[in-house]
Write an enzyme that holds these catalytic residues in place. Sequence first.
Site: not given
Length: 487
Positions: A254-255
């Site tokens: 994820s980010k």
Amino acid sequence: MSQEVRVRFAPSPTGPFHIGGARSALFNYLVAKHTGGKFVVRIEDTDRKRSTSESEENIKEALKWLGINWDEGIDVGGPDGPYRQTERLEIYKKYTEKLLAEGKAYYCFCTPEELEAEKEEQLKKGETPVYSGKCSHLPKETVEQYLKEGRPYVIRIATPKNETLEVDDLVRGHVTFDSNKVGDFVIVKSDGIPVYNYCVVIDDALMHITHVIRAEEHLSNTPRQIVLYHALGFDVPKFAHVSLILGADKKKMSKRHGATSVQQYRDAGYLPDALVNFLGLLGWTPNSDQEIFSRDELIQQFTLDRVAKNPAVFDIEKLNWINFHYMKQLDADQLLAVCLPHLQQAGYASQNPDAAEMQWLKDMVWAMREHVQYGAQIVDAAKVFFTDDFAPENEETAAVLQEETAPAVLTMFHDELAALDEVTADTVQPLFKKIQKGLKVKGKFVYMPIRVAVTGVMHGPDLNVIVALMGREKVLARLQQSGLLTK
Ligand code: GLU
């Protein structure tokens, strides 16, 4: 004769193009190329609130940049178009009418409140919430009456009861689902827009897709899609659900883990061939320990039976290593083309460099090539030429300037450099030997203090190259700035 392999990538244009999407696209592309089949790209934009044309453009651009070209689909056309789902609504409608007429689908007039109450009841009893099928029992006249009244409705598929839905997934193996847990799900929403699970089946069937290769997160959609294949009388394609991509901490990427979109890697100055090489190895294991694969080698060797069931871990160090390999294949002009936007952004290069500046930039990036794994790293490497307020990077470096012989070395270098007719890498090189001889010191005690006084660090390209790139004036100023000159 065996059937032609037809695969597809069907992104929803709802945001940045995730690296996982690029991996799915690549695997499909490789299967098509390996088998001499066809690769189709279709845009799944029925989620109208979240879909944007900007995101669609972004995806197409990223695919083109990666060289993942498609044979049929959006923009290029083909025999089974249109290839954007919102342009296919008439097609879905035709099938919905057919399913309704055959009694395989039905109108459902239940209100959201009724459905919510039903769901709560089921959850209370510890059951999987599925629609009760209430509206499937409505008499025909009642349905007609409700429709005439203009009551809002959705359309549901009548899922057969007590069936085992089976998938022989090419990656995950044999997977079964209980049809009772699938229930009569919605295929057309109250706004008349068909849902993803429905459109995807019609499209894959009409586009003659033989292998559906996509992310693992869609495995849970597969039983619904199988129900629809059966109801619509279509052949079920083969499925291959490719495992998730995890970050180095083994959590879903994820980010938090840094850059997750293709655009971010492109912007950071990674090369498309390197990214393709890296993505190809993300979940696919070759039958040797080879790690550098050209596109053709990937095409030759890629088969689904070597796609791992275990999640793939995104190892940025490995990507950097692979990218560095491809960077080293570039000539000076190509290297500058990769680095220039980063230098411009940092204010280290003009927006429209003239020929002299271009030459200097080219020489500089070439000198720095061993220190640049991807484009953006040039900024750090080039900083030495542009920042004057620098100090030795650490104590060990500072200690170099405290050597007893440092002042004499720096002073002699200063004077010799000042006296040169012309400062080039070739004219500077003999000075180091001259200093060694003149002061009777070893090479290390010449190179190190000069390097640290001029650059602040103990490593980097050849010192004569650095000095020539920096230019006489700046080097003399930095030698002065060291405070060690004896006169
Ligand atoms: N539109 C879906 C997505 O972007 C793809 C579904 C599929 O490949 O079947 O996740």
